[in-house]
Motif scaffolding. Structure first.
Motif, PDB file in Angstrom:
ATOM      1  N   HIS A 109      59.569   3.186  -7.909  1.00 23.89           N
ATOM      2  CA  HIS A 109      58.149   3.474  -7.673  1.00 23.89           C
ATOM      3  C   HIS A 109      57.832   3.700  -6.185  1.00 23.89           C
ATOM      4  O   HIS A 109      57.069   4.606  -5.831  1.00 23.89           O
ATOM      5  N   HIS A 113      56.207   6.992  -4.140  1.00 25.55           N
ATOM      6  CA  HIS A 113      55.136   7.079  -3.123  1.00 25.55           C
ATOM      7  C   HIS A 113      55.680   7.704  -1.823  1.00 25.55           C
ATOM      8  O   HIS A 113      55.016   8.509  -1.189  1.00 25.55           O
ATOM      9  N   SER A 134      50.301  -0.025  -0.418  1.00 27.78           N
ATOM     10  CA  SER A 134      49.700  -0.138  -1.746  1.00 27.78           C
ATOM     11  C   SER A 134      49.292  -1.577  -2.000  1.00 27.78           C
ATOM     12  O   SER A 134      49.279  -2.394  -1.087  1.00 27.78           O
ATOM     13  N   GLY A 135      48.996  -1.883  -3.263  1.00 25.31           N
ATOM     14  CA  GLY A 135      48.625  -3.250  -3.608  1.00 25.31           C
ATOM     15  C   GLY A 135      49.837  -4.169  -3.577  1.00 25.31           C
ATOM     16  O   GLY A 135      49.714  -5.379  -3.390  1.00 25.31           O
ATOM     17  N   GLY A 136      51.022  -3.611  -3.755  1.00 24.97           N
ATOM     18  CA  GLY A 136      52.233  -4.425  -3.808  1.00 24.97           C
ATOM     19  C   GLY A 136      53.117  -4.297  -2.583  1.00 24.97           C
ATOM     20  O   GLY A 136      53.966  -5.149  -2.347  1.00 24.97           O
ATOM     21  N   GLY A 161      47.072  -3.643   0.650  1.00 23.61           N
ATOM     22  CA  GLY A 161      46.129  -3.524  -0.469  1.00 23.61           C
ATOM     23  C   GLY A 161      45.767  -4.896  -1.027  1.00 23.61           C
ATOM     24  O   GLY A 161      44.617  -5.154  -1.408  1.00 23.61           O
ATOM     25  N   ASP A 165      42.174  -6.611  -1.359  1.00 27.81           N
ATOM     26  CA  ASP A 165      41.693  -7.148  -2.641  1.00 27.81           C
ATOM     27  C   ASP A 165      41.320  -8.629  -2.544  1.00 27.81           C
ATOM     28  O   ASP A 165      40.309  -9.067  -3.087  1.00 27.81           O
ATOM     29  N   GLY A 178      39.666  -2.886  -2.546  1.00 27.21           N
ATOM     30  CA  GLY A 178      39.857  -1.911  -1.474  1.00 27.21           C
ATOM     31  C   GLY A 178      38.803  -0.806  -1.451  1.00 27.21           C
ATOM     32  O   GLY A 178      38.139  -0.589  -0.421  1.00 27.21           O
ATOM     33  N   ASP A 182      35.912  -0.066   1.478  1.00 25.63           N
ATOM     34  CA  ASP A 182      35.867   1.268   2.087  1.00 25.63           C
ATOM     35  C   ASP A 182      34.428   1.809   2.031  1.00 25.63           C
ATOM     36  O   ASP A 182      33.869   2.284   3.034  1.00 25.63           O
ATOM     37  N   GLY A 269      48.130   3.432  -2.719  1.00 21.90           N
ATOM     38  CA  GLY A 269      46.686   3.291  -2.946  1.00 21.90           C
ATOM     39  C   GLY A 269      45.839   3.174  -1.690  1.00 21.90           C
ATOM     40  O   GLY A 269      44.772   3.781  -1.584  1.00 21.90           O
ATOM     41  N   VAL A 270      46.322   2.418  -0.686  1.00 20.40           N
ATOM     42  CA  VAL A 270      45.516   2.204   0.526  1.00 20.40           C
ATOM     43  C   VAL A 270      45.387   3.496   1.344  1.00 20.40           C
ATOM     44  O   VAL A 270      44.460   3.648   2.144  1.00 20.40           O
ATOM     45  N   ASN A 273      42.130   5.183   1.701  1.00 17.55           N
ATOM     46  CA  ASN A 273      41.078   4.610   2.558  1.00 17.55           C
ATOM     47  C   ASN A 273      40.579   5.634   3.580  1.00 17.55           C
ATOM     48  O   ASN A 273      41.359   6.177   4.367  1.00 17.55           O
ATOM     49  N   LEU A 300      46.935   7.043  -5.514  1.00 19.14           N
ATOM     50  CA  LEU A 300      47.054   5.862  -6.365  1.00 19.14           C
ATOM     51  C   LEU A 300      48.243   6.068  -7.298  1.00 19.14           C
ATOM     52  O   LEU A 300      48.870   7.125  -7.286  1.00 19.14           O
ATOM     53  N   ASP A 301      48.554   5.054  -8.101  1.00 20.41           N
ATOM     54  CA  ASP A 301      49.708   5.184  -8.986  1.00 20.41           C
ATOM     55  C   ASP A 301      49.548   6.391  -9.912  1.00 20.41           C
ATOM     56  O   ASP A 301      48.473   6.595 -10.489  1.00 20.41           O
TER      57      ASP A 301
HETATM   58  O1  KG4 Z   1      49.427   2.415  -5.186  1.00 23.53           O
HETATM   59  P1  KG4 Z   1      48.429   1.656  -5.999  1.00 23.53           P
HETATM   60  O2  KG4 Z   1      47.551   2.424  -6.959  1.00 23.53           O
HETATM   61  O3  KG4 Z   1      49.112   0.537  -6.847  1.00 23.53           O
HETATM   62  C1  KG4 Z   1      50.166  -0.246  -6.371  1.00 23.53           C
HETATM   63  O4  KG4 Z   1      51.339   0.216  -6.474  1.00 23.53           O
HETATM   64  O5  KG4 Z   1      49.830  -1.319  -5.845  1.00 23.53           O
HETATM   65  O6  KG4 Z   1      47.514   0.827  -4.960  1.00 23.53           O
HETATM   66  C2  KG4 Z   1      46.459  -0.009  -5.379  1.00 23.53           C
HETATM   67  C3  KG4 Z   1      45.888  -0.674  -4.139  1.00 23.53           C
HETATM   68  C4  KG4 Z   1      44.851  -1.758  -4.426  1.00 23.53           C
HETATM   69  O7  KG4 Z   1      45.168  -2.889  -3.635  1.00 23.53           O
HETATM   70  C5  KG4 Z   1      43.544  -1.126  -3.969  1.00 23.53           C
HETATM   71  O8  KG4 Z   1      42.569  -2.054  -3.513  1.00 23.53           O
HETATM   72  C6  KG4 Z   1      44.007  -0.236  -2.856  1.00 23.53           C
HETATM   73  O9  KG4 Z   1      45.233   0.310  -3.313  1.00 23.53           O
HETATM   74  N1  KG4 Z   1      43.056   0.845  -2.568  1.00 23.53           N
HETATM   75  C7  KG4 Z   1      42.342   0.933  -1.436  1.00 23.53           C
HETATM   76  C8  KG4 Z   1      41.508   2.082  -1.553  1.00 23.53           C
HETATM   77  N2  KG4 Z   1      41.765   2.657  -2.785  1.00 23.53           N
HETATM   78  C9  KG4 Z   1      42.713   1.878  -3.377  1.00 23.53           C
HETATM   79  N3  KG4 Z   1      42.325   0.151  -0.343  1.00 23.53           N
HETATM   80  C10 KG4 Z   1      41.496   0.492   0.661  1.00 23.53           C
HETATM   81  N4  KG4 Z   1      40.664   1.575   0.602  1.00 23.53           N
HETATM   82  C11 KG4 Z   1      40.641   2.385  -0.477  1.00 23.53           C
HETATM   83  N5  KG4 Z   1      39.836   3.448  -0.508  1.00 23.53           N
END
Ligand code: KG4
Ligand code: ZN
Length: 338
Positions: A109, A113, A134-136, A161, A165, A178, A182, A269-270, A273, A300-301
């Motif tokens: 994964h 990315h 990302s979140g992870g 991320g 969160d 997140g 934003d 995901g981040v 932002n 995002l994923d």
């Molecule tokens: O890549 P992703 O969809 O899933 C993972 O692999 O984790 O990332 C999700 C993360 C979450 O922590 C979410 O809060 C963050 O991305 N995220 C953001 C924004 N959009 C998503 N963080 C800051 N600003 C944003 N606009």
């Protein structure tokens, strides 16, 4: 060559058809119900994938005007992620692969990315610095080819991320926080409060965000003991967002300068932002560095990034994908603590 890709590593059930040159379909079903629990419940995530996957895969084929017979290859995310979620997608893909007698490419994964800015940006060339946020994960890479890259920085604790969160939760915002931070930050003053920029002054490319979360927690307890933030929530959001954005943009630029590389990609995901996109792009261009970001639908994923990378891997070494000897692996990438 047409690839059907499946991604179920966390809480999005996603499928896509990629045809070597372009994304023909990109379907995502997000499990918004986790929001009411304030975070992802792994057991519920895997059950929801099981309910959704058949429909999402069919939809991806329909949107791309394809059928299983016209697909040449399958690809699926097998690591890292939630164990139960990974098992649903990979078992489904393995079943299709056996039934239709098509090769199956297992994909990481984070690697998905890592290369996702290349889907739409033909000018992005090797070598480049790639920041996956990302979140992870929060990780910096030097990328030399589709099969060769080097990890130069990782988070020691929370991912960026995850920090967004967890802090959003302290502010009473819904999960995932997140995007809410934003949005609130757009009408806030990023310099109103000074939060720490963890590890920014250290001479390495690792990250750490758990201290920032603790510092915001103490700040809120001291200044807003009743959790009544009122309109000040805009300034708090803008200030803490600025701290995270400063660290990840400055470290990415430092990595490019140190390794004499003139292109940076940000993904995960981040990377959606808005402040990160603007600030990093502005600061990088002052140093003569070009910034590349995936189209928002590949931040995002998503499964398009899985199909894209699978097509490159298969073309380079088709003989590597003649059996199904992969397993799923949930373990995230983390820096070793000293
Ligand atoms: O890549 P992703 O969809 O899933 C993972 O692999 O984790 O990332 C999700 C993360 C979450 O922590 C979410 O809060 C963050 O991305 N995220 C953001 C924004 N959009 C998503 N963080 C800051 N600003 C944003 N606009
Ligand atoms: Zn991700």
């Amino acid at each position: 060559m047409k690839i059907l890709a499946i991604e179920t590593s966390c809480d999005d059930t996603a499928a896509s058809v990629y045809d070597d040159l372009q994304v023909l379909s990109n379907v995502i079903s997000s499990q918004y119900f986790h929001s009411k629990y304030g975070g992802i419940i792994p057991e519920l995530a895997s059950r929801a994938h099981l309910t959704a996957i058949s429909e999402i895969v069919s939809q991806a084929l329909v949107n791309a005007s394809q059928s299983m017979e016209s697909i040449d290859l399958l690809a699926v995310t097998v690591e890292p992620g939630l164990q139960g979620s990974l098992v649903v997608g990979s078992s489904f893909a393995k079943g299709l692969s056996i039934k239709y007698n098509k090769p199956l490419i297992p994909i990481n994964h984070i690697e998905g990315h890592l290369y996702s800015s290349m889907i739409d940006n033909k000018e992005l060339k090797f070598p480049f610095v790639s920041l996956v946020v990302s979140g992870g994960h929060t990780a910096l890479f030097l990328v030399y080819s589709f099969s060769e890259y080097k990890v130069i920085g990782l988070t020691k604790d929370d991912a960026a991320g995850e920090a967004f969160d967890k802090i959003a939760k302290l502010l009473g915002l819904p999960y995932p926080g997140g995007p809410h931070i934003d949005e609130l930050a757009k009408s806030g003053n990023p310099n109103k409060y000074k939060f720490p920029r963890p590890m920014l002054s250290e001479n390495n490319f690792d990250f750490s965000f758990s201290g920032l979360k603790t510092s915001v927690r103490y700040f809120l307890q001291k200044n807003f003991p009743l959790n009544d933030f009122g309109t000040e929530i805009h300034n708090i959001s803008a200030s803490l967002q600025e701290a995270i954005v400063d660290v990840i943009s400055q470290k990415s630029i430092n990595a490019a300068l140190k390794h004499n590389i003139s292109q940076i990609s940000i993904s995960g995901g981040v990377s959606a932002n808005s402040r990160l996109r603007n600030k990093l792009s502005e600061n990088a261009s002052k140093k003569g560095i070009q910034l590349f970001m995936p189209n928002l639908s590949y931040c995002l994923d998503n499964a398009a990034m899985i199909g894209f990378l699978a097509s490159k891997k298969y073309k380079a070494k088709p003989a590597d994908y003649v059996d199904y000897s992969f397993t799923v692996n949930s373990k995230p990438l983390r820096a070793k603590s000293k």
